[in-house]
Write an enzyme that holds these catalytic residues in place. Structure first.
Site, mmCIF file in Angstrom:
data_model
loop_
_atom_site.group_PDB
_atom_site.id
_atom_site.type_symbol
_atom_site.label_atom_id
_atom_site.label_comp_id
_atom_site.label_asym_id
_atom_site.label_seq_id
_atom_site.Cartn_x
_atom_site.Cartn_y
_atom_site.Cartn_z
ATOM 1 C CB THR A 1 -0.960 0.005 1.192
ATOM 2 O OG1 THR A 1 -1.795 -1.146 1.076
ATOM 3 C CG2 THR A 1 -1.848 1.247 1.283
ATOM 4 C CB SER B 1 -10.341 1.526 3.644
ATOM 5 O OG SER B 1 -8.976 1.884 3.582
ATOM 6 C CB SER B 2 -7.197 1.124 8.182
ATOM 7 O OG SER B 2 -7.917 0.061 8.743
ATOM 8 N N GLY C 1 -1.968 -1.137 6.889
ATOM 9 C CA GLY C 1 -3.131 -1.918 7.317
ATOM 10 C C GLY C 1 -3.815 -1.285 8.510
HETATM 11 O O1 DON Z 1 -7.671 -0.370 2.992
HETATM 12 C C1 DON Z 1 -7.024 -0.855 3.924
HETATM 13 O O2 DON Z 1 -7.176 -0.525 5.077
HETATM 14 C C2 DON Z 1 -5.966 -1.895 3.612
HETATM 15 N N1 DON Z 1 -6.288 -2.561 2.389
HETATM 16 C C3 DON Z 1 -4.611 -1.231 3.581
HETATM 17 C C4 DON Z 1 -3.511 -2.251 3.442
HETATM 18 C C5 DON Z 1 -2.177 -1.792 3.884
HETATM 19 O O3 DON Z 1 -1.972 -0.667 4.274
HETATM 20 C C6 DON Z 1 -1.084 -2.803 3.841
HETATM 21 N N2 DON Z 1 0.117 -2.331 4.466
HETATM 22 N N3 DON Z 1 0.810 -2.961 5.186
#
Ligand code: DON
Length: 539
Positions: free
Chosen positions: A350, A421-422, A442
């Site tokens: 991400t 989402s975060s 995440g």
């Molecule tokens: O939208 C979200 O919250 C996740 N799909 C974001 C994923 C993410 O940031 C992965 N990083 N480690």
């Protein structure tokens, strides 16, 4: 000079990859505004960070237009396919089938990034896509050099990539991870980008590419239809807004939980004189507000087009006052629920970038294909690596996803619904200046924003926000995850005594990108997280 008429003395871009930062500045130098530069940076990242974001994914672009102060959140989040249903990832016994929402075509939501970029360019930019996509197309044709970071990400997802011949031929060499310095070309992705330049959204969502996407997905066990692609629309939503000690925070609205959870934490903290406590108590308080805000996330938040949410209440100072009142200084509040399975991701996949142009326009954008290299699946002929964002839905109430997050009805799968989402692209304005910031990570994204904003409040610049050692609590699992250096030995002892479960992480996490315009000093600064390989440039 009147504040409204004030302009930054320089432009700034901070992104996770030097090629993206540089291409964005070239577009600004060619007469583009921050929105044009955001199109370019997004498109270049789609090519040179294939493990992080791309045309097969989605994201949120938070925009501030200088001439009238207009602010909006462009929601290019993926949607569940129309043939999806709430039990999509359950077996006949009602149990979650491992990995089905992570690897392969069924894990992929309908991509939003292509439509969002076209919307951004047409409505807010001033340059044609031919110009703003040029760098991405060139890099896809000519290639970029594999680095150590690419290799780590590919190692993580090697099995998934090997399962898709078209992904393996793109991202691996003879089935193995390419060496550092390998020139990675993506000619089919270049053609897809060229079609978008020629035909706009039709270049992706109808016609040849759409047919190949749907055929590829269906041959791999997925359920997309041409209707899914034809119907996809990006949406502009009002950002969420709140105050913290003289600062105005503007952040991502649902279907991201980011802004709501961030404001809830800050609202609770405003009831404590943080600087008046010993450091261990201060950290205890941060952990306790994180716990409470993430509990509400799991309970209430989802896609605003599908569920009614008490957003006003959740970000209301009086609601926070009630939550803050039951925080005890002398002990941790147990989260009181079964432990969830261990987290699988400590990643920096991400991506986030922050832009300020010389007119004062701003963009904070966080983009994702979810897991490193998304679903690991590329529909043949398209060059488009698909996301595995379906894992951000709650596959079953109370069962956690790869980030250990739980959810309920509000975030259950439904046809055409956006998964929660975060991602938390954020602006912070104070009497002194304006900050643009965000990060991947995440579930930990939102608490990283909290750390960054507290560093800003303490007087630090972007260098300080992106570097601050991080710790995190998300209600469940009931543990404090922390980077090495985030807690001293004495703090570990004190927090353990209060009843916190502490979990040291093997690796650092996050990849924050920050830009600051200090209006009082008339200066612009920017920083890229030292944990990543990005670049911040002020010009
Ligand atoms: O939208 C979200 O919250 C996740 N799909 C974001 C994923 C993410 O940031 C992965 N990083 N480690």
């Amino acid at each position: 000079m009147a504040a409204a008429a004030q302009k930054p003395p320089a432009a700034a871009i901070a992104s996770a990859h030097p090629l993206a930062t540089q291409a964005g500045h070239e577009i600004l130098a060619a007469g583009g505004n921050a929105f044009d530069a955001a199109v370019t940076v997004s498109a270049v990242l789609a090519v040179v960070e294939p493990y992080s974001s791309g045309m097969g994914g989605g994201g949120f672009w938070l925009l501030h237009r200088a001439k009238d102060g207009f602010e909006t959140m462009l929601d290019g989040r993926e949607r569940a396919p129309l043939a999806a249903h709430r039990d999509l990832f359950l077996n006949n016994q009602g149990e979650v089938i491992p990995n089905l929402s992570i690897n392969g075509a069924l894990a992929a939501g309908i991509p939003g990034q292509p439509a969002a970029l076209i919307h951004l360019a047409e409505k807010y930019g001033r340059l044609p896509l031919k110009q703003t996509f040029a760098a991405a197309i060139r890099l896809a044709h000519e290639g970029f050099l594999v680095d150590d970071h690419y290799r780590r990400m590919a190692q993580w997802r090697l099995d998934a990539l090997r399962q898709s011949p078209s992904a393996a031929s793109l991202f691996l060499v003879d089935g193995d991870i390419p060496q550092v310095g390998h020139n990675l070309r993506q000619p089919e992705l270049a053609k897809t980008l060229e079609l978008m330049v020629e035909q706009g959204r039709d270049g992706f969502y109808t016609g040849r590419v759409a047919q190949q996407l749907v055929a590829g997905v269906r041959a791999n066990g997925g359920i997309w239809t041409l209707d899914d692609l034809a119907q996809y629309q990006p949406v502009e939503r009002a950002p969420v807004r709140g105050e913290y000690r003289g600062m105005t925070i503007t952040s991502a609205a649902p279907p991201s939980s980011g802004g709501v959870v961030l404001l809830a934490m800050l609202n609770m903290l405003s009831h404590f004189d943080l600087d008046g406590y010993p450091e261990a108590t201060r950290k205890h308080l941060l952990i306790e507000v994180m716990r409470r805000a993430y509990r509400d996330r799991a309970e209430y938040l989802g896609d605003p087009d599908f569920v009614d949410m008490p957003i006003e209440q959740l970000i209301h100072p009086l609601y926070a006052a009630g939550l803050a009142r039951d925080i005890r200084l002398d002990r941790a509040t147990p989260s009181k629920a079964p432990r969830t399975k261990p987290l699988m991701s400590e990643g920096r996949d991400t991506t986030h970038f922050s832009i300020l142009d010389r007119e004062g326009n701003r963009v904070a954008a966080t983009l994702s294909i979810n897991y490193p290299f998304g679903s690991g699946f590329v529909p043949p002929g398209t060059g488009v690596l698909l996301n595995d964002e379906m894992d951000d839905f709650s596959a079953r109430p109370g069962v956690s996803n790869v980030y250990g997050l739980i959810g309920g009805e509000a975030n259950a799968i439904a046809p055409g619904k956006r998964m929660l989402s975060s991602m938390t692209p954020t602006f912070v304005e104070s009497a002194e200046g304006v900050a643009v910031l965000g990060t991947p990570g995440g579930s930990r994204i939102i608490t990283m924003l909290l750390h960054g904003i507290l560093a800003l409040q303490a007087g630090g610049g972007p260098d300080a926000w992106v570097a601050v050692p991080r710790f995190h609590h998300q209600y469940l699992p009931d543990e404090v995850q922390f980077e090495s250096g985030a807690l001293t030995a004495d703090e570990i002892t004190a927090l353990t005594r209060l009843g916190h479960q502490l979990k040291p992480l093997k690796r650092s996490y996050g990849n924050m990108q920050g830009v600051y315009w200090n209006k009082n000093k008339g200066s612009v600064s920017a920083a890229s997280d030292p944990r990543g390989v990005g670049q911040a440039l002020v010009r």
